[in-house]
Design a protein around this motif. Structure first.
Motif, mmCIF file in Angstrom:
data_model
loop_
_atom_site.group_PDB
_atom_site.id
_atom_site.type_symbol
_atom_site.label_atom_id
_atom_site.label_comp_id
_atom_site.label_asym_id
_atom_site.label_seq_id
_atom_site.Cartn_x
_atom_site.Cartn_y
_atom_site.Cartn_z
ATOM 1 N N VAL A 9 34.938 21.313 41.774
ATOM 2 C CA VAL A 9 34.740 21.587 40.348
ATOM 3 C C VAL A 9 33.255 21.510 40.007
ATOM 4 N N ILE A 10 32.581 20.497 40.540
ATOM 5 C CA ILE A 10 31.136 20.364 40.296
ATOM 6 C C ILE A 10 30.394 21.582 40.840
ATOM 7 N N ASP A 11 30.797 22.050 42.031
ATOM 8 C CA ASP A 11 30.200 23.269 42.585
ATOM 9 C C ASP A 11 30.360 24.438 41.616
ATOM 10 N N GLN A 12 31.555 24.566 41.049
ATOM 11 C CA GLN A 12 31.822 25.690 40.148
ATOM 12 C C GLN A 12 31.001 25.597 38.867
ATOM 13 N N TRP A 13 30.612 24.400 38.500
ATOM 14 C CA TRP A 13 29.794 24.216 37.299
ATOM 15 C C TRP A 13 28.301 24.178 37.622
ATOM 16 N N SER A 14 27.963 24.346 38.909
ATOM 17 C CA SER A 14 26.558 24.337 39.318
ATOM 18 C C SER A 14 25.915 25.693 39.069
ATOM 19 N N VAL A 15 24.603 25.698 39.027
ATOM 20 C CA VAL A 15 23.862 26.952 38.894
ATOM 21 C C VAL A 15 23.951 27.711 40.214
ATOM 22 N N VAL A 16 24.370 28.954 40.145
ATOM 23 C CA VAL A 16 24.485 29.771 41.348
ATOM 24 C C VAL A 16 23.091 30.275 41.731
ATOM 25 N N ARG A 244 44.405 37.530 42.423
ATOM 26 C CA ARG A 244 45.448 36.843 41.655
ATOM 27 C C ARG A 244 46.181 37.775 40.694
ATOM 28 N N ARG A 245 46.077 39.078 40.949
ATOM 29 C CA ARG A 245 46.683 40.023 40.012
ATOM 30 C C ARG A 245 48.198 39.864 39.907
ATOM 31 N N ASP A 246 48.860 39.393 40.994
ATOM 32 C CA ASP A 246 50.309 39.227 40.943
ATOM 33 C C ASP A 246 50.724 38.165 39.929
ATOM 34 N N TRP A 247 49.844 37.156 39.727
ATOM 35 C CA TRP A 247 50.172 36.139 38.733
ATOM 36 C C TRP A 247 50.239 36.758 37.335
ATOM 37 N N TYR A 248 49.408 37.749 37.089
ATOM 38 C CA TYR A 248 49.379 38.348 35.760
ATOM 39 C C TYR A 248 50.536 39.316 35.533
ATOM 40 N N LYS A 249 51.294 39.589 36.594
ATOM 41 C CA LYS A 249 52.474 40.430 36.431
ATOM 42 C C LYS A 249 53.688 39.613 36.012
ATOM 43 N N LYS A 250 53.532 38.286 36.018
ATOM 44 C CA LYS A 250 54.632 37.422 35.635
ATOM 45 C C LYS A 250 54.847 37.513 34.119
ATOM 46 N N ALA A 259 48.358 28.917 33.733
ATOM 47 C CA ALA A 259 47.510 28.049 34.548
ATOM 48 C C ALA A 259 46.356 28.835 35.165
ATOM 49 N N VAL A 260 46.654 30.035 35.665
ATOM 50 C CA VAL A 260 45.607 30.858 36.258
ATOM 51 C C VAL A 260 44.565 31.232 35.208
ATOM 52 N N ALA A 261 45.029 31.654 34.039
ATOM 53 C CA ALA A 261 44.103 32.045 32.979
ATOM 54 C C ALA A 261 43.231 30.873 32.543
ATOM 55 N N LEU A 262 43.813 29.685 32.461
ATOM 56 C CA LEU A 262 43.064 28.503 32.045
ATOM 57 C C LEU A 262 42.034 28.122 33.102
ATOM 58 N N ASN A 263 42.444 28.129 34.368
ATOM 59 C CA ASN A 263 41.516 27.800 35.456
ATOM 60 C C ASN A 263 40.343 28.769 35.484
ATOM 61 N N GLU A 264 40.648 30.042 35.306
ATOM 62 C CA GLU A 264 39.567 31.033 35.324
ATOM 63 C C GLU A 264 38.602 30.802 34.169
ATOM 64 N N LEU A 266 37.888 28.037 32.673
ATOM 65 C CA LEU A 266 37.136 26.799 32.815
ATOM 66 C C LEU A 266 36.202 26.790 34.017
ATOM 67 N N LEU A 267 36.595 27.496 35.093
ATOM 68 C CA LEU A 267 35.918 27.294 36.371
ATOM 69 C C LEU A 267 35.318 28.545 37.006
ATOM 70 N N ALA A 268 35.886 29.700 36.743
ATOM 71 C CA ALA A 268 35.573 30.862 37.592
ATOM 72 C C ALA A 268 34.165 31.392 37.369
ATOM 73 N N TRP A 269 33.546 31.777 38.489
ATOM 74 C CA TRP A 269 32.317 32.543 38.450
ATOM 75 C C TRP A 269 32.660 34.012 38.256
ATOM 76 N N THR A 270 31.673 34.787 37.916
ATOM 77 C CA THR A 270 31.852 36.235 37.937
ATOM 78 C C THR A 270 31.896 36.700 39.391
ATOM 79 N N ALA A 271 32.415 37.895 39.601
ATOM 80 C CA ALA A 271 32.429 38.457 40.954
ATOM 81 C C ALA A 271 31.008 38.628 41.487
ATOM 82 N N GLU A 272 30.080 38.956 40.609
ATOM 83 C CA GLU A 272 28.690 39.122 41.055
ATOM 84 C C GLU A 272 28.127 37.793 41.550
ATOM 85 N N GLN A 273 28.423 36.703 40.861
ATOM 86 C CA GLN A 273 27.937 35.404 41.313
ATOM 87 C C GLN A 273 28.522 35.049 42.673
ATOM 88 N N GLY A 274 29.805 35.305 42.846
ATOM 89 C CA GLY A 274 30.423 35.033 44.138
ATOM 90 C C GLY A 274 29.851 35.899 45.244
#
Length: 352
Positions: A9-16, A244-250, A259-264, A266-274
């Motif tokens: 989690v700390i990594d995800q909140w770090s400066v990329v 994770r597109r299959d989760w959004y088909k639920k 849960a997926v939407a909340l995690n993203e 709070l935590l997710a980087w953009t695809a460019e950052q990754g």
């Protein structure tokens, strides 16, 4: 190394760190899984470095053409090529490698980014559980088949070629089930329909990311130290992703979707950052190439892999998986055995 959930989690909140850059003039870069997400963003970064050729390998031609046009529009680079490959089909992979042998020339950077997530058992036409085939077996197959082109490029260049396998921090939190670890054919066990019950499939993606790390380390053990080729595993981080597109088909109010939407959020980087992690694994660390060999990249630097991977049990499992992988792939392509014989060596018994 043990990595806690809090550390991630700390990594995800770090400066990329900013994207690494290099002069790729005269070089060929191949990105597999490049039409969306981190593979697409990494391809744009490579395009800005002006390689002689940038090949994006995609499963879907229509989506690949859209990505190709967007890369050219955003970067002004006109050396991008679209090639088609489907890792869920071994014949497609061998056809791709045959084409590369005829038309691709030397290869300086290979980024194996294609992967899938499936929560239910779904076999491929080749008879393997789909996540296991796409994320491990076919990824390993194409990487091995392209070794001659990678080594040839490294021999002519001032820098070794690179194989980059996209793994994940998820490998820290998975160890093989006792039945799998004890098996002489763990991949067959994992792929067996009777084993692939929903409870086991929940961890299948994580298992595949562990297999990616083991493959990089096993391959490095077998590459001679003088071979101008480095294999690197990389964690792109938790990013907004179509994985994770299959989760959004639920259903709209499913707990999984929420849960997926909340995690993203709070935590997710953009695809460019990754994608910056993939680029670092491909062109970074050139001042100490030996450190990059079998390295694991996270946040633009090398870190230690999971304790299980480093343990005696992990080393034994790594070698068992390697031997089984080669046996399986020998049955897929008659080119695997000569490549293993000509380019790889039996690792020192002291590290087995």
């Amino acid at each position: 190394m043990k990595k806690s959930l809090l550390a991630s989690v700390i990594d995800q909140w770090s400066v990329v760190p900013p994207v690494e850059t290099a002069d790729l003039s005269g070089k060929t870069v191949l990105v597999v899984g490049a039409n969306v997400g981190i593979g697409f963003e990494a391809s744009k970064h490579f395009a800005r470095m002006q390689p002689a050729r940038l090949i994006i390998a995609c499963r879907n031609e229509a989506k690949g053409k859209v990505a190709l046009a967007e890369i050219e529009r955003e970067t002004g680079y006109n050396g991008c090529e679209l090639w088609i490959v489907d890792l869920a089909n071994f014949a497609s992979v061998t056809t791709f490698s045959d084409k590369f042998k005829r038309e691709g020339g030397d290869l300086h950077i290979l980024v194996m980014n294609a992967a899938i997530v499936q929560l239910v058992y779904q076999p491929t036409a080749d008879g393997w559980e789909s996540v296991l085939q796409v994320n491990h077996l076919a990824t390993s197959l194409l990487s091995l088949l392209l070794i001659p082109q990678l080594v040839a490029a490294g021999e002519k260049s001032s820098t070794p070629s690179r194989i980059v396998i996209v793994s994940s921090d998820l490998h820290y939190w998975i160890t093989p089930a006792k039945e799998v670890e004890a098996s002489t054919t763990p991949l067959e066990t994992l792929s067996n329909e009777e084993w692939c019950i929903p409870e086991h499939m929940q961890s299948r993606y994580n298992e595949s990311k562990l297999l990616n790390v083991l493959f990089v380390r096993a391959l490095t053990d077998r590459l001679q130290s003088i071979t101008p080729l480095s294999a690197v595993a990389v964690n792109p981080g938790y990013c907004y992703s179509q994985l994770r597109r299959d989760w959004y088909k639920k259903p709209t109010f499913s707990f999984a979707r929420i849960a997926v939407a909340l995690n993203e959020r709070l935590l997710a980087w953009t695809a460019e950052q990754g994608s910056r992690q993939l680029v670092f694994a491909a062109v970074g660390g050139r001042d100490n190439e030996d450190n990059m060999k079998a390295g694991y990249v996270n946040l633009g630097r090398l870190i230690e892999v999971a304790d299980f991977v480093l343990s005696d049990e992990g080393r034994k499992f790594q070698n068992t998986v390697w031997n089984e992988t080669i046996d399986i792939l020998n049955g897929v392509s008659d080119k695997i055995a000569p490549i293993v014989q000509d380019y790889l060596v039996v690792p020192d018994s002291s590290i087995n």
